[in-house]
Design an enzyme around this catalytic site. Sequence first.
Site, PDB file in Angstrom:
ATOM      1  N   ASP A 125       0.839  -1.207   0.000  1.00 26.33           N
ATOM      2  CA  ASP A 125       0.000   0.000   0.000  1.00 26.33           C
ATOM      3  C   ASP A 125       0.875   1.259   0.000  1.00 26.33           C
ATOM      4  O   ASP A 125       0.363   2.380  -0.100  1.00 26.33           O
ATOM      5  CB  ASP A 125      -1.012  -0.007   1.154  1.00 26.33           C
ATOM      6  CG  ASP A 125      -0.360  -0.029   2.517  1.00 26.33           C
ATOM      7  OD1 ASP A 125       0.882  -0.096   2.595  1.00 26.33           O
ATOM      8  OD2 ASP A 125      -1.108   0.020   3.521  1.00 26.33           O
ATOM      9  N   SER A 126       2.198   1.071   0.065  1.00 23.74           N
ATOM     10  CA  SER A 126       3.123   2.191  -0.153  1.00 23.74           C
ATOM     11  C   SER A 126       2.865   2.826  -1.511  1.00 23.74           C
ATOM     12  O   SER A 126       3.283   3.953  -1.762  1.00 23.74           O
ATOM     13  CB  SER A 126       4.579   1.706  -0.082  1.00 23.74           C
ATOM     14  OG  SER A 126       4.773   0.583  -0.912  1.00 23.74           O
TER      15      SER A 126
ATOM     16  N   ASP B 178      -0.808  -6.353  -0.348  1.00 24.52           N
ATOM     17  CA  ASP B 178      -1.151  -5.701   0.916  1.00 24.52           C
ATOM     18  C   ASP B 178      -2.665  -5.564   1.038  1.00 24.52           C
ATOM     19  O   ASP B 178      -3.345  -5.209   0.070  1.00 24.52           O
ATOM     20  CB  ASP B 178      -0.553  -4.283   0.932  1.00 24.52           C
ATOM     21  CG  ASP B 178       0.375  -4.068   2.107  1.00 24.52           C
ATOM     22  OD1 ASP B 178       0.349  -4.862   3.054  1.00 24.52           O
ATOM     23  OD2 ASP B 178       1.144  -3.077   2.061  1.00 24.52           O
TER      24      ASP B 178
ATOM     25  N   LYS C 197      -0.823  -9.562   2.850  1.00 31.68           N
ATOM     26  CA  LYS C 197      -0.104  -9.063   4.033  1.00 31.68           C
ATOM     27  C   LYS C 197      -1.054  -8.177   4.821  1.00 31.68           C
ATOM     28  O   LYS C 197      -1.780  -7.366   4.228  1.00 31.68           O
ATOM     29  CB  LYS C 197       1.142  -8.270   3.624  1.00 31.68           C
ATOM     30  CG  LYS C 197       1.860  -7.649   4.828  1.00 31.68           C
ATOM     31  CD  LYS C 197       3.244  -7.137   4.481  1.00 31.68           C
ATOM     32  CE  LYS C 197       3.277  -5.762   3.863  1.00 31.68           C
ATOM     33  NZ  LYS C 197       2.663  -4.698   4.684  1.00 31.68           N
TER      34      LYS C 197
ATOM     35  N   GLU D  47      -1.327  -5.675   8.381  1.00 34.39           N
ATOM     36  CA  GLU D  47      -0.660  -4.988   9.483  1.00 34.39           C
ATOM     37  C   GLU D  47      -1.430  -5.234  10.782  1.00 34.39           C
ATOM     38  O   GLU D  47      -2.667  -5.146  10.788  1.00 34.39           O
ATOM     39  CB  GLU D  47      -0.612  -3.474   9.219  1.00 34.39           C
ATOM     40  CG  GLU D  47       0.286  -3.103   8.052  1.00 34.39           C
ATOM     41  CD  GLU D  47       0.406  -1.603   7.860  1.00 34.39           C
ATOM     42  OE1 GLU D  47      -0.019  -0.825   8.739  1.00 34.39           O
ATOM     43  OE2 GLU D  47       0.936  -1.184   6.804  1.00 34.39           O
TER      44      GLU D  47
ATOM     45  N   GLU E  76       9.012  -3.976  10.899  1.00 31.21           N
ATOM     46  CA  GLU E  76       9.426  -2.672  10.376  1.00 31.21           C
ATOM     47  C   GLU E  76       9.915  -1.758  11.495  1.00 31.21           C
ATOM     48  O   GLU E  76       9.208  -1.567  12.503  1.00 31.21           O
ATOM     49  CB  GLU E  76       8.253  -2.016   9.612  1.00 31.21           C
ATOM     50  CG  GLU E  76       8.603  -0.637   9.071  1.00 31.21           C
ATOM     51  CD  GLU E  76       7.659  -0.143   7.985  1.00 31.21           C
ATOM     52  OE1 GLU E  76       6.758  -0.897   7.548  1.00 31.21           O
ATOM     53  OE2 GLU E  76       7.825   1.021   7.574  1.00 31.21           O
TER      54      GLU E  76
HETATM   55  O1  KIV Z   1       3.474  -1.059   1.724  1.00 29.27           O
HETATM   56  C1  KIV Z   1       4.637  -1.456   1.702  1.00 29.27           C
HETATM   57  O2  KIV Z   1       5.396  -1.228   0.768  1.00 29.27           O
HETATM   58  C2  KIV Z   1       5.099  -2.229   2.851  1.00 29.27           C
HETATM   59  C3  KIV Z   1       6.564  -2.523   2.925  1.00 29.27           C
HETATM   60  C4  KIV Z   1       7.301  -1.316   3.304  1.00 29.27           C
HETATM   61  C5  KIV Z   1       6.858  -3.668   3.819  1.00 29.27           C
HETATM   62  O3  KIV Z   1       4.340  -2.584   3.689  1.00 29.27           O
END
Ligand code: KIV
Length: 266
Positions: free
Chosen positions: A45-46, A84, A114, A116, A183
């Site tokens: 989600d970056s 994500d 993934k 969080e 992280e």
């Molecule tokens: O969203 C992302 O790119 C991430 C990584 C920094 C692990 O969660």
Amino acid sequence: MNKVTTSTVREMKKNGEKIVMLTGYDCPMAKMLNDAGIDIILVGDSLGMVKLGFDSTLPVTLDDILYHCKSVRRGNTRAMHVADMPFMSYEVSVDEAIANAGKLIKLGGAEAVKIEGGTEIVGTVTALVNAKIPVMGHIGLTPQAINTLGGYRVQGKNAMAAQKLVDAAVALETAGIFALVLECVPEALAAEISQRLAIPVIGIGAGVGCDGQVLVTDDMLGLFAEFKPKFVKRYAELRPLILGALKQYTAEVKSKAFPGDENTYK
Ligand code: KIV
């Protein structure tokens, strides 16, 4: 070239082979990540910050992730493809989390998701794993919690905070995650968690003691220039290179140096 799966990364940890993970958001970059031998591509989600221009990851939607997953799927052949789960796509209810994760797998071509969070998401993780969706955990600095964390800071710095992270890591492993992103935590704590867990721990800003490393591709290539956390190493400076090419093109169009004879049909 063997496809990387959850079993591959488990084996890599067992054999002491470091796992290489980077973010990827589209087909051409997924092809390059494959050519470079990257083990895991994360559609993170970056992308909200490095591709969509938001100042946090919070506005990213499931459709945003889905769109980029489809593009990565068309370029990826070897790496494991992890998607994500964006903010508010898994918190409302377990049913909604399963439905949303299912879309990323079924429509986006992702092979795992993934999420969080710590002990508070153990129930959701269990439900996803029971629905045959592999889950990667993510603890420490969790950018989706920026409004409660109060800033992008190193986590687990005192004994109580460190213990909370260890407890979360163990609880998530017990719930069935196949790997964990850690992280922005002190390296001694990250090494301790990596040794404690049987599953691979992939660090970002967590030192060399983790079982693998992940970075945001746009950060390590010098494409995203807004800010650079300490843990980012720039392996290339692409922004000035691209800017130079764009400026040269502009100058050549203005001066009529482009197109030349070699670019012109006679
Ligand atoms: O969203 C992302 O790119 C991430 C990584 C920094 C692990 O969660």
